[in-house]
Design an enzyme around this catalytic site. Structure first.
Site, PDB file in Angstrom:
ATOM      1  N   ASN A 119      -4.086 -16.913 -48.708  1.00  0.00           N
ATOM      2  CA  ASN A 119      -2.906 -17.649 -49.148  1.00  0.00           C
ATOM      3  C   ASN A 119      -2.626 -17.289 -50.606  1.00  0.00           C
ATOM      4  O   ASN A 119      -3.332 -16.454 -51.206  1.00  0.00           O
ATOM      5  CB  ASN A 119      -3.093 -19.153 -48.944  1.00  0.00           C
ATOM      6  CG  ASN A 119      -4.286 -19.716 -49.705  1.00  0.00           C
ATOM      7  OD1 ASN A 119      -4.662 -19.219 -50.767  1.00  0.00           O
ATOM      8  ND2 ASN A 119      -4.895 -20.765 -49.158  1.00  0.00           N
TER       9      ASN A 119
ATOM     10  N   GLU B 240      -5.616 -17.863 -52.962  1.00  0.00           N
ATOM     11  CA  GLU B 240      -6.702 -16.911 -52.741  1.00  0.00           C
ATOM     12  C   GLU B 240      -6.327 -15.522 -53.226  1.00  0.00           C
ATOM     13  O   GLU B 240      -7.168 -14.790 -53.769  1.00  0.00           O
ATOM     14  CB  GLU B 240      -7.055 -16.890 -51.252  1.00  0.00           C
ATOM     15  CG  GLU B 240      -7.713 -18.184 -50.783  1.00  0.00           C
ATOM     16  CD  GLU B 240      -7.646 -18.399 -49.285  1.00  0.00           C
ATOM     17  OE1 GLU B 240      -8.278 -19.353 -48.801  1.00  0.00           O
ATOM     18  OE2 GLU B 240      -6.945 -17.617 -48.597  1.00  0.00           O
TER      19      GLU B 240
ATOM     20  N   ASP C 118      -4.536 -21.932 -40.133  1.00  0.00           N
ATOM     21  CA  ASP C 118      -5.433 -21.651 -39.007  1.00  0.00           C
ATOM     22  C   ASP C 118      -4.653 -21.145 -37.803  1.00  0.00           C
ATOM     23  O   ASP C 118      -5.072 -20.212 -37.110  1.00  0.00           O
ATOM     24  CB  ASP C 118      -6.202 -22.918 -38.619  1.00  0.00           C
ATOM     25  CG  ASP C 118      -7.039 -23.480 -39.759  1.00  0.00           C
ATOM     26  OD1 ASP C 118      -7.518 -22.677 -40.584  1.00  0.00           O
ATOM     27  OD2 ASP C 118      -7.195 -24.711 -39.829  1.00  0.00           O
TER      28      ASP C 118
END
Length: 529
Positions: free
Chosen positions: A222, A225, A300
């Protein structure tokens, strides 16, 4: 729209036919949502009193990735460490109820299973309480590595025989690693996956550098990150995408990945492919805007959908678009949600081939906006629809979730194009546009510009062809005043309506339709729509 309907259906059908074996390895969580009405503030402390009406427990973290992969049609094996506590038992039960194979879960005596409890009062999370598992011992990590090897090979841990004779499935087609800094040790797992590497390896990790030696086929950082990987801030808003694109080689080098898709929340995703691809050829997706509460677990879902699509041989660009479409399904729901294959197909193929008046349009747009959908608006005459138009409209549809096409009525076309136009009536032109899969709603307007209509529906994106610039358009100021953006899309030269009409007339007059006749008016498609 974020994905082509035919592509999504094709991928879903391929998954159903092949039923790929996907092994999910990582940090599992039990997400609990305690929901109720918050009607007053407590006298003991300045906190709302929530009158509980419902408590929901669902798989989260790597377990949510597994459930989503299963819901899309994969045969899923879950590999993780859990405690032998009540939370672990509930999580196992929820996974099994979703159809995930839990024979590779390792229950550690005396350990805690990670859980995240959210108290929701009304429409907002009042508090979240995390109960985290402690770091695993070396012995537990060894058990996890053995379980991973067994799941990839298709055997039960501790036994040499594969399960193919019993279950009809052996080696894995894909492995998804979900590392959320809760105990998965890359040093123990990487050698296992290097030894028995499946066709597809995807890594979703807070620290992707730990998995660099694995050389994943895809990593899914993301924005936060990605910033940590690069050691610098990505900036704000739409400009983050340009920052990510400029750092393509650096991201791929640090992660060791063949491809990286950086998720940017409301700004969708940017796919960074191997360094042999031209830097100017960047694949992006657009996201459905959603609150943080609704977006919980969407990453997810995205990772699961991309992994399952890659497991059946889907090209990476299509896999990313497929994953974005799946994530868009779950962000329309509150809490940690799952995207099924049926829900995904229904979402991208929901029929809206309707010619509507302005009141009906306003109602439809308002309903779509409440659902968090991104409204795209374009306009034109669209007199003789040709490939230039369809290319332009397809590009416009990819910028959002609901494409509205406003069509000049016959009188306004005559004022703009001359007394011999339009060739086709507004009714016929609207009917043709409404039949296009990329078009959601069509309306007809009588004014020379669509500004009154734009002011009424306030689109998120206003689209025109590449022969314009925003500064040339009177609509730009109106769109931006309501917080929208103006986007110029590409055009297909030699495909203007004027050129098409001229060639038809020249043919009728016997003058031919050669290249010389076609090249005199290479008007952009939207300029002469």
């Amino acid at each position: 729209m974020t994905a082509d309907v035919r592509m999504v259906r094709r991928v879903v059908d391929t998954i159903a036919a092949r039923q790929p074996v996907v092994v999910v390895v990582g940090d599992v969580i039990l997400d609990r949502w305690t929901v109720g009405a918050a009607e007053r503030v407590s006298r003991e402390a300045p906190a709302p009193v929530v009158r509980v009406t419902e408590t929901i427990a669902v798989p989260g973290g790597a377990a949510n990735t597994a459930v989503n992969a299963r819901a899309l049609g994969a045969d899923v094996r879950m590999v993780a460490l859990i405690g032998d506590d009540e939370t672990g038992r509930v999580l196992r039960d929820r996974l099994e109820a979703a159809g995930v194979d839990t024979r590779w879960l390792v229950a550690v005596p005396g350990a805690t299973t990670t859980s995240k409890d959210r108290i929701v009062g009304g429409d907002r999370v009042v508090v979240r309480v995390d109960d985290l598992a402690g770091p695993p011992s070396a012995a537990d990590t060894a058990l996890l590595a053995e379980a991973t090897a067994a799941a990839v090979q298709g055997r039960i841990p501790g036994t040499p025989d594969t399960i193919a004779g019993v279950d009809g499935a052996a080696a894995a087609d894909a492995v998804v690693v979900c590392d959320y800094d809760l105990g998965v040790d890359a040093a123990a797992i990487v050698p296992v996956l290097e030894r028995d590497r499946p066709t597809t390896v995807v890594v979703d990790a807070h620290d992707l550098g730990r998995w660099r030696a694995l050389q994943p086929d895809l990593v899914t950082p993301n924005a936060g990150e990605a910033a940590a990987l690069l050691g610098r801030d990505l900036g704000q808003g739409a400009g983050r995408a340009e920052t990510v694109v400029a750092a393509r080689e650096e991201v791929l080098t640090v992660t060791g990945a063949r491809n990286a898709v950086v998720t940017l929340d409301r700004n969708g995703t940017v796919l960074l492919e191997d360094t042999t691809a031209p830097a100017t050829d960047v694949h992006r997706t657009r996201a459905t805007p959603a609150s943080e509460q609704q977006a919980s677990g969407a990453g997810d879902t995205f990772c699961a959908a991309a992994s399952v699509a890659l497991a059946v041989g889907t090209p990476v660009r299509e896999a990313v678009s497929f994953a974005q479409a799946a994530a868009d399904v779950v962000v329309r729901e509150a809490g940690t949600s799952v995207c099924t294959a049926e829900a995904l197909v229904a979402s991208v193929s929901a029929p809206a081939e309707t010619v509507v008046d302005h009141d009906q349009l306003a109602d439809a747009v308002e309903e779509a906006r409440r659902a968090g959908r991104r409204i795209v608006f374009t306009n034109g005459c669209f007199d003789v629809v040709h490939r230039g138009h369809t290319t332009y409209l397809r590009q416009a549809s990819e910028l959002g979730d609901l494409l509205v096409v406003a069509l000049n009525d016959d009188d306004s076309v005559r004022r703009l194009k001359g007394p011999e136009r339009p060739i086709n009536t507004a009714e016929d032109r609207a009917g043709v546009l409404a039949a296009l899969a990329c078009v959601d709603l069509v309306t007809v307007f009588a004014t020379d510009t669509p500004i009154p209509l734009i002011e009424r529906i306030r689109p998120d994106v206003y689209v025109k062809g590449g022969d314009y610039s925003p500064e040339m358009l009177s609509e730009t100021e109106v769109v931006r005043a309501h917080g929208g953006e103006v986007v110029m899309v590409d055009y297909v030269a030699e495909h203007s309506t004027s050129a098409v009409v001229r060639r038809i007339r020249e043919t009728a007059a016997g003058t031919g339709t050669g290249a010389g006749a076609a090249t005199g008016d290479p008007t952009a498609v939207s300029g002469d729509a």
